[in-house]
Design a protein around this motif. Structure first.
Motif, PDB file in Angstrom:
ATOM      1  N   UNK A 111      28.214  24.704 -58.517  1.00 53.81           N
ATOM      2  CA  UNK A 111      27.566  25.417 -59.651  1.00 53.81           C
ATOM      3  C   UNK A 111      27.352  26.981 -60.096  1.00 53.81           C
ATOM      4  N   UNK A 112      27.742  27.298 -61.233  1.00 55.83           N
ATOM      5  CA  UNK A 112      27.659  28.720 -61.292  1.00 55.83           C
ATOM      6  C   UNK A 112      26.894  29.320 -62.547  1.00 55.83           C
ATOM      7  N   UNK A 113      26.840  30.525 -62.621  1.00 51.87           N
ATOM      8  CA  UNK A 113      26.093  31.145 -63.859  1.00 51.87           C
ATOM      9  C   UNK A 113      27.087  30.965 -65.042  1.00 51.87           C
ATOM     10  N   UNK A 114      26.690  30.287 -66.137  1.00 48.85           N
ATOM     11  CA  UNK A 114      27.670  30.187 -67.358  1.00 48.85           C
ATOM     12  C   UNK A 114      27.916  31.429 -67.869  1.00 48.85           C
ATOM     13  N   UNK A 115      26.904  32.524 -67.480  1.00 48.99           N
ATOM     14  CA  UNK A 115      27.263  33.773 -68.406  1.00 48.99           C
ATOM     15  C   UNK A 115      28.045  34.693 -67.590  1.00 48.99           C
ATOM     16  N   UNK A 116      28.636  34.100 -66.289  1.00 49.29           N
ATOM     17  CA  UNK A 116      29.428  35.123 -65.487  1.00 49.29           C
ATOM     18  C   UNK A 116      30.840  35.198 -66.216  1.00 49.29           C
ATOM     19  N   UNK A 117      31.559  36.290 -65.734  1.00 49.95           N
ATOM     20  CA  UNK A 117      32.774  36.496 -66.513  1.00 49.95           C
ATOM     21  C   UNK A 117      33.925  35.537 -66.250  1.00 49.95           C
ATOM     22  N   UNK A 118      34.126  34.775 -65.142  1.00 49.50           N
ATOM     23  CA  UNK A 118      34.970  33.477 -65.019  1.00 49.50           C
ATOM     24  C   UNK A 118      34.514  32.664 -66.088  1.00 49.50           C
ATOM     25  N   UNK A 119      33.032  32.098 -66.074  1.00 43.95           N
ATOM     26  CA  UNK A 119      32.735  31.034 -66.721  1.00 43.95           C
ATOM     27  C   UNK A 119      33.182  31.279 -68.356  1.00 43.95           C
ATOM     28  N   UNK A 120      32.660  32.611 -68.753  1.00 39.02           N
ATOM     29  CA  UNK A 120      33.064  32.970 -70.196  1.00 39.02           C
ATOM     30  C   UNK A 120      34.606  32.896 -70.340  1.00 39.02           C
ATOM     31  N   UNK A 121      35.233  33.329 -69.594  1.00 39.57           N
ATOM     32  CA  UNK A 121      36.825  33.315 -69.715  1.00 39.57           C
ATOM     33  C   UNK A 121      37.254  31.845 -69.849  1.00 39.57           C
ATOM     34  N   UNK A 122      36.833  31.018 -68.993  1.00 35.52           N
ATOM     35  CA  UNK A 122      37.183  29.514 -69.095  1.00 35.52           C
ATOM     36  C   UNK A 122      36.832  28.847 -70.346  1.00 35.52           C
ATOM     37  N   UNK A 123      35.600  29.172 -70.996  1.00 34.45           N
ATOM     38  CA  UNK A 123      35.171  28.607 -72.170  1.00 34.45           C
ATOM     39  C   UNK A 123      35.787  29.233 -73.231  1.00 34.45           C
ATOM     40  N   UNK A 124      36.285  30.576 -73.109  1.00 35.14           N
ATOM     41  CA  UNK A 124      36.997  31.020 -74.162  1.00 35.14           C
ATOM     42  C   UNK A 124      38.270  30.605 -74.236  1.00 35.14           C
ATOM     43  N   UNK A 183      20.006  20.587 -66.454  1.00 33.17           N
ATOM     44  CA  UNK A 183      21.451  21.238 -66.520  1.00 33.17           C
ATOM     45  C   UNK A 183      22.025  21.793 -65.501  1.00 33.17           C
ATOM     46  N   UNK A 184      23.340  21.814 -65.683  1.00 33.31           N
ATOM     47  CA  UNK A 184      24.326  22.499 -64.775  1.00 33.31           C
ATOM     48  C   UNK A 184      25.519  23.056 -65.269  1.00 33.31           C
ATOM     49  N   UNK A 185      26.228  23.964 -64.825  1.00 29.53           N
ATOM     50  CA  UNK A 185      27.276  24.408 -64.951  1.00 29.53           C
ATOM     51  C   UNK A 185      28.289  24.475 -63.854  1.00 29.53           C
ATOM     52  N   UNK A 186      29.370  23.780 -63.610  1.00 30.10           N
ATOM     53  CA  UNK A 186      30.227  23.861 -62.710  1.00 30.10           C
ATOM     54  C   UNK A 186      31.485  24.812 -62.848  1.00 30.10           C
ATOM     55  N   UNK A 187      32.282  25.351 -61.815  1.00 27.17           N
ATOM     56  CA  UNK A 187      33.571  25.929 -62.076  1.00 27.17           C
ATOM     57  C   UNK A 187      34.194  25.351 -60.967  1.00 27.17           C
ATOM     58  N   UNK A 188      35.449  25.106 -61.147  1.00 29.31           N
ATOM     59  CA  UNK A 188      36.588  24.660 -60.071  1.00 29.31           C
ATOM     60  C   UNK A 188      37.426  25.957 -59.883  1.00 29.31           C
ATOM     61  N   UNK A 189      37.415  26.218 -58.522  1.00 30.12           N
ATOM     62  CA  UNK A 189      38.268  27.310 -58.136  1.00 30.12           C
ATOM     63  C   UNK A 189      39.299  26.902 -56.913  1.00 30.12           C
ATOM     64  N   UNK A 190      40.674  27.485 -57.224  1.00 34.87           N
ATOM     65  CA  UNK A 190      41.620  27.026 -56.209  1.00 34.87           C
ATOM     66  C   UNK A 190      41.350  27.494 -54.862  1.00 34.87           C
TER      67      UNK A 190
END
Length: 173
Positions: free
Chosen positions: A32-45, A73-80
């Motif tokens: 889970x990560x903050x959907x407002x962080x830079x990585x989240x916003x970049x992925x959604x864009x 609610x939750x927002x997930x980011x996958x990282x390598x």
């Protein structure tokens, strides 16, 4: 990482988050990560750009990042293995029993399946009994993906009722 209080129980998402190895033996971490962080916003864009190229619509009007500001609610980011963001996904409540998947995106094969599995596990841990989503019929790759992962087609719901371009899915736990 924040804990959520669900029905009097504290759920530590770090405890249920997991690292897995894809078939290519790449280490994958989904948290889970903050959907407002830079990585989240970049992925959604990036997702919006891909959706626009496939469907003519980036899907932004069907998602409000503020819908994720609650304990259901939750927002997930996958990282390598290099901590590079390579996918994301979210669930938000539709009602007490049902969550909706939003902003599913994967840059690499097999990552989408792992994100989906993680979203489903989180949905069950929060107490949801089923999960729904919408995609466009023309997005055949997504349609096949959800069918392959145990989702079945349902009548269009909510804002998608009467939209012949949309296809809605559901999976019960």
């Amino acid at each position: 990482m924040k804990d959520y209080d669900i029905h009097g129980e504290s759920i530590d998402f770090m405890r249920i988050a997991f690292s897995i190895y894809s078939r290519s033996f790449m280490k994958l971490t989904i948290l889970p990560e903050d959907p407002h962080n830079e990585d989240a916003l970049e992925l959604m864009n990036e997702l919006s750009g891909v959706l626009t190229s496939i469907t003519g619509n980036g899907g932004q009007s069907s998602f409000c990042i503020d819908d994720l500001k609650n304990d259901k609610s939750i927002f997930l980011i996958a990282r390598d293995e290099n901590n590079k963001p390579i996918g994301c996904g979210a669930i938000r409540p539709m009602n007490r029993q049902c969550a909706e998947i939003k902003r599913m995106y994967s840059k690499q094969p097999q990552v989408g399946t792992r994100i989906l599995e993680s979203l489903e596990k989180h949905a069950m841990s929060i107490g949801y009994k089923k999960i729904r989503l919408e995609t466009r019929k023309v997005n055949e790759k997504a349609v096949r993906f959800y069918l392959r992962n145990g989702y079945y087609v349902i009548e269009n719901y909510g804002k998608y009722v009467g939209n012949n371009l949309a296809i809605c899915f559901e999976k019960e736990f």
